[in-house]
Design an enzyme around this catalytic site. Structure first.
Site, PDB file in Angstrom:
ATOM      1  N   ALA A  84      -1.041  13.932 -13.580  1.00  0.00           N
ATOM      2  CA  ALA A  84      -0.293  12.746 -13.169  1.00  0.00           C
ATOM      3  C   ALA A  84      -0.104  12.727 -11.662  1.00  0.00           C
ATOM      4  O   ALA A  84      -0.162  13.763 -10.999  1.00  0.00           O
ATOM      5  CB  ALA A  84       1.070  12.720 -13.874  1.00  0.00           C
ATOM      6  N   ASP A  85       0.130  11.537 -11.156  1.00  0.00           N
ATOM      7  CA  ASP A  85       0.465  11.377  -9.743  1.00  0.00           C
ATOM      8  C   ASP A  85       1.408  10.181  -9.617  1.00  0.00           C
ATOM      9  O   ASP A  85       1.245   9.185 -10.332  1.00  0.00           O
ATOM     10  CB  ASP A  85      -0.792  11.147  -8.898  1.00  0.00           C
ATOM     11  CG  ASP A  85      -0.489  11.266  -7.416  1.00  0.00           C
ATOM     12  OD1 ASP A  85      -0.424  12.409  -6.929  1.00  0.00           O
ATOM     13  OD2 ASP A  85      -0.292  10.231  -6.764  1.00  0.00           O
ATOM     14  N   THR A  86       2.390  10.285  -8.738  1.00  0.00           N
ATOM     15  CA  THR A  86       3.363   9.218  -8.530  1.00  0.00           C
ATOM     16  C   THR A  86       3.473   8.921  -7.043  1.00  0.00           C
ATOM     17  O   THR A  86       3.562   9.847  -6.235  1.00  0.00           O
ATOM     18  CB  THR A  86       4.749   9.630  -9.084  1.00  0.00           C
ATOM     19  OG1 THR A  86       4.634   9.901 -10.479  1.00  0.00           O
ATOM     20  CG2 THR A  86       5.773   8.516  -8.880  1.00  0.00           C
TER      21      THR A  86
END
Length: 198
Positions: A78-80
């Protein structure tokens, strides 16, 4: 059958060092193992729209995972990012950078975008979530207090919604609160269920 029961036949690998993502996975009752730390240069094409960056990076992290997956492994990456005026506000370099980001967010609306990728030996599925966040105007002394007391140097946009600033300064949000923490866990639950049942 509930998702956590379905996952007994699999090994769900969370490829993230974020304590917040671990907390959210645990809170949702998803049995997982922490994948070993690995290096991935989080570089994206210069012309890529800011909102598309986290989806791109979640796939990049998935593809960079060095260990071969077994037939029962599901890798979650994931990446935010925080997006303001079409620009990605990543993790701050230092105290001055963190304070500068918060001054830019003060009194304004921005978007938090997360990209998530699920991968097995034979399939890859990516999805995203977006949350709109409104900050009230912040005084310089409030910014200084938050940066010095909470040291948000590992957080996109230089803030954590679950910390003091979320209680005292965020007027409202539209979308997933947990997405702003770093993982849209409700959507992860739904997409993972769909992924297993396809």
């Amino acid at each position: 059958m509930l998702l956590h029961e379905q996952l007994r036949n699999y090994r769900l690998l969370l490829a993230s060092q974020s304590p917040r993502r671990r907390e959210l996975m645990t809170g949702c009752g998803l049995p997982y193992e922490l994948a070993p730390r690995f290096d991935c240069a989080e570089v994206y094409p210069a012309g890529l729209a800011a909102e598309e960056v986290p989806l791109y990076l979640s796939r990049l992290k998935s593809e960079a995972y060095p260990a071969p997956l077994s037939g029962r492994d599901i890798l979650l990456t994931a990446d935010t990012v925080v997006v303001l005026d079409g620009e990605v506000l990543g993790k701050p370099r230092d105290r001055e950078d963190a304070a500068g980001m918060l001054r830019r967010l003060s009194g304004r609306h921005h978007t938090v975008v997360s990209g998530v990728t699920l991968r097995t030996t034979g399939r890859m599925h990516s999805f995203e979530a977006r949350t709109s966040v409104w900050f009230r105007p912040l005084a310089d002394e409030e910014i200084a207090y938050y940066v010095d007391a909470f040291r948000p140097f590992d957080k996109a946009g230089s803030y954590g919604i679950q910390e003091w600033i979320g209680y005292a300064a965020i007027e409202r949000i539209e979308g997933s609160f947990y997405n702003v923490m770093g993982l849209p866990i409700q959507k992860v639950y739904v997409e993972l269920t769909r992924f297993l049942n396809e």
